[in-house]
Motif scaffolding. Sequence first.
Motif, PDB file in Angstrom:
ATOM      1  N   SER A   1      39.041  39.254  36.378  1.00 25.66           N
ATOM      2  CA  SER A   1      38.762  39.330  37.805  1.00 25.66           C
ATOM      3  C   SER A   1      40.016  39.701  38.583  1.00 25.66           C
ATOM      4  N   SER A   2      39.848  40.545  39.590  1.00 26.90           N
ATOM      5  CA  SER A   2      40.972  40.912  40.466  1.00 26.90           C
ATOM      6  C   SER A   2      41.402  39.726  41.320  1.00 26.90           C
ATOM      7  N   PHE A   3      40.476  38.785  41.531  1.00 26.41           N
ATOM      8  CA  PHE A   3      40.756  37.594  42.337  1.00 26.41           C
ATOM      9  C   PHE A   3      40.293  36.359  41.569  1.00 26.41           C
TER      10      PHE A   3
ATOM     11  N   SER B   1      33.214  48.964  37.615  1.00 24.92           N
ATOM     12  CA  SER B   1      34.518  49.422  38.098  1.00 24.92           C
ATOM     13  C   SER B   1      35.006  50.607  37.279  1.00 24.92           C
TER      14      SER B   1
ATOM     15  N   SER C   1      34.995  47.378  43.635  1.00 27.08           N
ATOM     16  CA  SER C   1      35.684  47.021  44.878  1.00 27.08           C
ATOM     17  C   SER C   1      34.708  46.356  45.845  1.00 27.08           C
TER      18      SER C   1
ATOM     19  N   THR D   1      37.883  45.182  40.225  1.00 29.53           N
ATOM     20  CA  THR D   1      37.015  44.207  39.554  1.00 29.53           C
ATOM     21  C   THR D   1      36.886  42.947  40.406  1.00 29.53           C
ATOM     22  N   ASP D   2      36.172  43.077  41.528  1.00 32.73           N
ATOM     23  CA  ASP D   2      35.979  41.936  42.428  1.00 32.73           C
ATOM     24  C   ASP D   2      34.614  41.310  42.160  1.00 32.73           C
ATOM     25  N   ASP D   3      34.538  40.491  41.104  1.00 29.25           N
ATOM     26  CA  ASP D   3      33.285  39.803  40.797  1.00 29.25           C
ATOM     27  C   ASP D   3      33.081  38.581  41.679  1.00 29.25           C
TER      28      ASP D   3
ATOM     29  N   SER E   1      33.280  38.115  44.942  1.00 30.31           N
ATOM     30  CA  SER E   1      32.436  38.346  46.132  1.00 30.31           C
ATOM     31  C   SER E   1      30.967  38.422  45.760  1.00 30.31           C
TER      32      SER E   1
ATOM     33  N   SER F   1      39.325  33.002  43.461  1.00 31.97           N
ATOM     34  CA  SER F   1      38.036  33.070  44.164  1.00 31.97           C
ATOM     35  C   SER F   1      36.872  33.091  43.184  1.00 31.97           C
TER      36      SER F   1
END
Length: 645
Positions: A568-570, A444, A495, A530-532, A534, A573
């Motif tokens: 993490s952005s999420f 990222s 992303s 930082t979508d780890d 997914s 999840s």
Amino acid sequence: MNMFNFDEQTLVEESKKQCEEFLQKEQRSLATFTGDSSLMYIPDSKLQRFLFDPSKGVLYLPLESFLDRKLDDNQIMWHIYYELALYPDWKQQTRKYLNRKKDWQKEIDRMTSYILARIKKEGLGKDSAYQPKIISNYVIKEILDLLHLLDKLTSFLRVLQLCPIYRDEENFGKIISYMKQTGKNMESISQMPKHRAFANSFLIIELYKIEPKIEECIKNPFDRKIFNQPFFDFIHYQLIRQINNGQGIIERDPFIRSFIFPTFEQLWKEEIDQMEFYESKGQEKEQVKGSKNPFEQSKVDEIPDSLESTQEEEKKILEEMLDISTSAQNMIQNEIDLVPYGISQADQQLFQFYSNKMKSEREQMRQFWKKLIGDAKKEISIKKDGEIKGKLDLDSFINSYPDFIEAENKGNYKNLPIFNRYLLESQTNILPKRIEISFVIDNSGSMNASKIEAARKALAVTLLSIDDFNRYLKSNAEQLNQKVEVLSETWFFGSKYYNIKEFNDKNVKEKEKSDIIRSIVKLDATYGATDDASCLREISNAITSIQENELKKGKQIKIVFEMTDGASSFPGSAKEAVQELLSKNVQVYAFQIGKNSKTNEKIFNFVWNEGCKQSRGVMIGEQVEKLPQELLKAVGKNMQSIFNN
């Protein structure tokens, strides 16, 4: 005082962070200008001027000087462009730049002979102050100084050509202000000998649009014409033409030799003709404009208050670049052709740097792998009954009693299996047939140059070490009594997520090597957020029911290592994805690098440590250089638990 120091340090840290963020946004522009997307830019609060390390592919920026001068973003970018303006040509013609002395030997010899003839005419041919070696070194320095000045002129023009924003009045005015600080002004010309004044005048005219007056010149050398064009205009437009055509030293030096050096040489000879020579004894104070001794070897004139590398520093940079290039060429000559796999020579050179950098750590892992395999197939002492030698064993004697009676009648007790003894027997642990290791790397925008550097080193040494381990496993398959393979893959996330290196099931050497290289060189912090979550979920979804069953039985092992610089952005999840992988008997670990806020640390702990039987997340923090050894340690520990179960 302490409070002041604290506030100052806080200011520096904040400025460094802002500078890193700004440079990240400008990464594409810098890559376009230099022709090298792998270069990294790291602000250093202790530097007074730029420091370029080609072995690391890093330009260290003098943050302290930027702060002291209160430079804005455009000014900072101009300084970076100016520092690296010739870098594309340096890469292509490294040897040519370093061989300039040899290429200009004819002119050096001619001018040396001219000066020595003048000295001989004065009857000072045997004077120690005017020996041929001293005169030759003086001439070499003057000619190389001329070429360096014209290189800097070309750098200046290239920035203006490729970055038109610096031609506008406001930005150009700031450039002029900086040049004045470094002594590039009209007054400086009047203090120089004629030939040096001439050489320095080109940049002065570009800056101030006025031809400076060169002292003791009856006729200004810039008054002449070439092909019916004013001398300066002709030189200017020819250099611009070369820049626009992507040309460099190959075209520039012959042009200098034909159109600039003759005037330089003429003015130089006029000075020599006007000099008064004295015997060196008691006459060390001879005065000639611009130098207390015209032939004395002094240090390169230090540019006052300059941010750019000196001529001597540039020479060291070029020498290091040549070493890197030579090393890479030797590697390529002995290696397989990877171009069909999308790996360029530049990619291989960058990879070779990281391979060399981590050579010591890789060698340590080789020794670790050998010991690990040796322990897995070690011999142990086992008590064996029914042996024909050893100590008498009662159970064996009873079982073989009829044979004993027969042997007694014959008077031959040989070969009776009535003894026991301890024998060494090879014992191999039951190992999984397949071990998969997935590396999930944060690519990222927040991954700055130092973090990318650490991640590249960690990834390079670990992937290469796994490759070594696989070779050892194959060569020891017979002793282990089974085939074991360790496969690796790499994923980048931001992303979005991408599978950069696949598991090399077919064991194609070229593909494995190219995928390892790609995993290193494509790590460049260009993927946004930082979508780890997914990415981890994709790895989990790829596990088939058959593989999940084999993971449960221990016939296969799967391990995931994530490297990230933040949270993490999420997180919800991501937590679910981690738990899902663990439920499928996948071992999952994460390393956090770089300075983080308390909130980010809390999120990281929530995802990787809370509710887990053992800690899955390791916070390395600001000591990012520890990442390679921490990752290797984690990989080694997991392999040890598998092979020594």
